[in-house]
Scaffold this motif. Structure first.
Motif, PDB file in Angstrom:
ATOM      1  N   CYS A   5       0.857  -1.188   0.000  1.00 16.63           N
ATOM      2  CA  CYS A   5       0.000   0.000   0.000  1.00 16.63           C
ATOM      3  C   CYS A   5       0.894   1.238   0.000  1.00 16.63           C
ATOM      4  O   CYS A   5       1.551   1.529   1.001  1.00 16.63           O
ATOM      5  CB  CYS A   5      -0.933   0.005   1.207  1.00 16.63           C
ATOM      6  N   GLY A   6       0.908   1.957  -1.116  1.00 15.71           N
ATOM      7  CA  GLY A   6       1.762   3.136  -1.199  1.00 15.71           C
ATOM      8  C   GLY A   6       1.849   3.671  -2.608  1.00 15.71           C
ATOM      9  O   GLY A   6       0.905   3.572  -3.389  1.00 15.71           O
ATOM     10  N   TYR A   7       3.003   4.215  -2.923  1.00 12.68           N
ATOM     11  CA  TYR A   7       3.183   4.951  -4.169  1.00 12.68           C
ATOM     12  C   TYR A   7       2.942   4.119  -5.418  1.00 12.68           C
ATOM     13  O   TYR A   7       3.517   3.045  -5.612  1.00 12.68           O
ATOM     14  CB  TYR A   7       4.600   5.512  -4.243  1.00 12.68           C
ATOM     15  N   ASN A  39       6.152   1.727  -4.089  1.00 14.87           N
ATOM     16  CA  ASN A  39       5.399   0.585  -3.594  1.00 14.87           C
ATOM     17  C   ASN A  39       4.989  -0.351  -4.712  1.00 14.87           C
ATOM     18  O   ASN A  39       5.079  -1.575  -4.580  1.00 14.87           O
ATOM     19  CB  ASN A  39       4.178   1.095  -2.821  1.00 14.87           C
ATOM     20  N   GLY A  57      -2.778   0.269  -3.234  1.00  9.77           N
ATOM     21  CA  GLY A  57      -2.662   1.724  -3.326  1.00  9.77           C
ATOM     22  C   GLY A  57      -3.802   2.318  -4.139  1.00  9.77           C
ATOM     23  O   GLY A  57      -4.279   1.710  -5.109  1.00  9.77           O
ATOM     24  N   ALA A  82      -7.195  -2.280  -4.900  1.00  4.56           N
ATOM     25  CA  ALA A  82      -6.798  -0.899  -5.200  1.00  4.56           C
ATOM     26  C   ALA A  82      -8.026  -0.025  -5.440  1.00  4.56           C
ATOM     27  O   ALA A  82      -8.745  -0.236  -6.422  1.00  4.56           O
ATOM     28  CB  ALA A  82      -5.887  -0.866  -6.419  1.00  4.56           C
ATOM     29  N   ASP A 108       0.632  11.298  -2.892  1.00  5.83           N
ATOM     30  CA  ASP A 108      -0.470  10.464  -3.351  1.00  5.83           C
ATOM     31  C   ASP A 108      -1.623  10.476  -2.347  1.00  5.83           C
ATOM     32  O   ASP A 108      -1.526  11.081  -1.280  1.00  5.83           O
ATOM     33  CB  ASP A 108       0.015   9.044  -3.642  1.00  5.83           C
ATOM     34  N   ASN A 110      -2.961   8.096  -0.461  1.00  7.01           N
ATOM     35  CA  ASN A 110      -3.028   7.015   0.530  1.00  7.01           C
ATOM     36  C   ASN A 110      -2.830   7.574   1.938  1.00  7.01           C
ATOM     37  O   ASN A 110      -1.736   7.560   2.487  1.00  7.01           O
ATOM     38  CB  ASN A 110      -1.979   5.955   0.204  1.00  7.01           C
ATOM     39  N   ILE A 115      -5.026   3.605   4.776  1.00  2.71           N
ATOM     40  CA  ILE A 115      -4.084   2.603   5.286  1.00  2.71           C
ATOM     41  C   ILE A 115      -4.728   1.758   6.369  1.00  2.71           C
ATOM     42  O   ILE A 115      -4.570   0.533   6.419  1.00  2.71           O
ATOM     43  CB  ILE A 115      -2.811   3.289   5.792  1.00  2.71           C
ATOM     44  N   ARG A 136       4.550   7.239   5.067  1.00  5.95           N
ATOM     45  CA  ARG A 136       3.351   6.613   5.622  1.00  5.95           C
ATOM     46  C   ARG A 136       3.570   6.067   7.024  1.00  5.95           C
ATOM     47  O   ARG A 136       2.631   5.675   7.700  1.00  5.95           O
ATOM     48  CB  ARG A 136       2.880   5.488   4.692  1.00  5.95           C
TER      49      ARG A 136
END
Length: 298
Positions: A5-7, A39, A57, A82, A108, A110, A115, A136
């Motif tokens: 979970c991220g970029y 990510n 993400g 996603a 972004d 997120n 999260i 994050r």
């Protein structure tokens, strides 16, 4: 199962003779748009190593986001988690001759709520590893015991947030320039921190190699695998994704780090942010390396 979970980025990659300083004008030798993001790159790397991978993400409802997710699916990444109610962020990557780079990234969507929702969904699905990137760390909720946290801290600018995240994580990956240079956490403290928080600390140092500090007080320091560098974009993401894929498969952290180092070396020898090799390519490459490098990897 490893959930990332991220970029997720649309990378605008610009090749230049050298990274310009303030006020300087340089001529680009090539410009392209490709899929990237710390990510998402790490998720692809883990999937190529054979791990069960989900990308969670947030992206947008637009056609470019659809193309982005489709490319992840082609690499074996499940994108069903996603959200499509946000946007695909953009990063501008300047790559100089010799592989040096500078990155300008857009933040972004997120956030803390997203999260937390992913962590809850993972726990409800029976648990697994949650891989977060960068800043994050400041968003971390209290985690269900069924969720094992993995963090790539590069991109986190807040030392206190990084240390809070460190206390929650089972595995932390961080570049030495950030950990030691900017946060001032020198090598004498690494094993103490790892033991105090029962965390595996993996500090990467580019062409100089990596250091692993374990909760039992052991420290392993090894050099990087030497290759002819094309560009280093995404090599750290490849390292992180490969490392956690092999840890998840039951390899020891030291063995996983050695394989990650070889995988990242191959990524440096390939253009683009997703130059991580396939598992077969990695196996073929490691078969050519020294006995020391191959120790514990099989």
């Amino acid at each position: 199962m490893i959930v990332f979970c991220g970029y997720a980025n649309n990378d605008v990659t610009v090749h230049v003779p050298h990274v310009p300083v303030l006020g300087e004008r340089v001529q680009a030798t090539a410009i392209s748009q490709i899929d990237g993001g710390m990510n998402a790159n790490a998720a692809v790397s883990a999937a190529r190593m054979g791990a069960e991978v989900i990308f969670a993400g947030a992206v947008g409802p637009d056609a470019r986001s659809t193309e982005f997710l489709a490319a992840l699916e082609e690499d074996g990444v499940d994108t069903s988690w996603a959200p499509r109610d946000a946007f695909l962020s953009t990063a501008v990557v300047l790559i100089a001759q010799g592989g040096d780079r500078s990155i300008i990234s857009q933040d972004d969507p997120n956030d803390a709520d997203r999260i937390a929702a992913v962590a809850e969904k993972l726990a409800a699905a029976g648990g697994g590893r949650l891989f977060l990137d960068g800043y994050r760390a400041a968003f971390l909720p209290a985690l269900d015991k069924r969720v094992s946290l993995v963090i790539d801290l590069d991109g986190c600018e807040d030392k206190n947030a990084a240390l809070r995240a460190f206390a929650l994580a089972d595995h932390v990956i961080v570049g030495r320039s950030l950990w030691e240079g900017e946060f001032g956490i020198d090598v004498d403290q690494w094993t103490t921190l790892a033991a105090k928080h029962n965390t595996h600390l993996l500090v990467t140092d580019g062409s100089k190699g990596w250091t692993l500090a374990t909760p039992n007080g052991d420290m392993t320091i090894e050099p990087a695998v030497s290759v002819d560098v094309v560009d280093a974009v995404g090599a750290g993401d490849c390292f992180g994704g490969t490392y956690i894929a092999f840890v998840d498969a039951g390899r020891s952290p030291v063995a996983a780090a050695r394989l990650a180092g070889a995988s990242a070396a191959l990524a440096c020898a390939t253009a683009g942010p997703r130059g991580c090799p396939s598992r077969d390519e990695l196996d073929s490459f490691t078969a050519t390396l020294t006995t020391l490098t191959l120790q514990e990897t099989r």
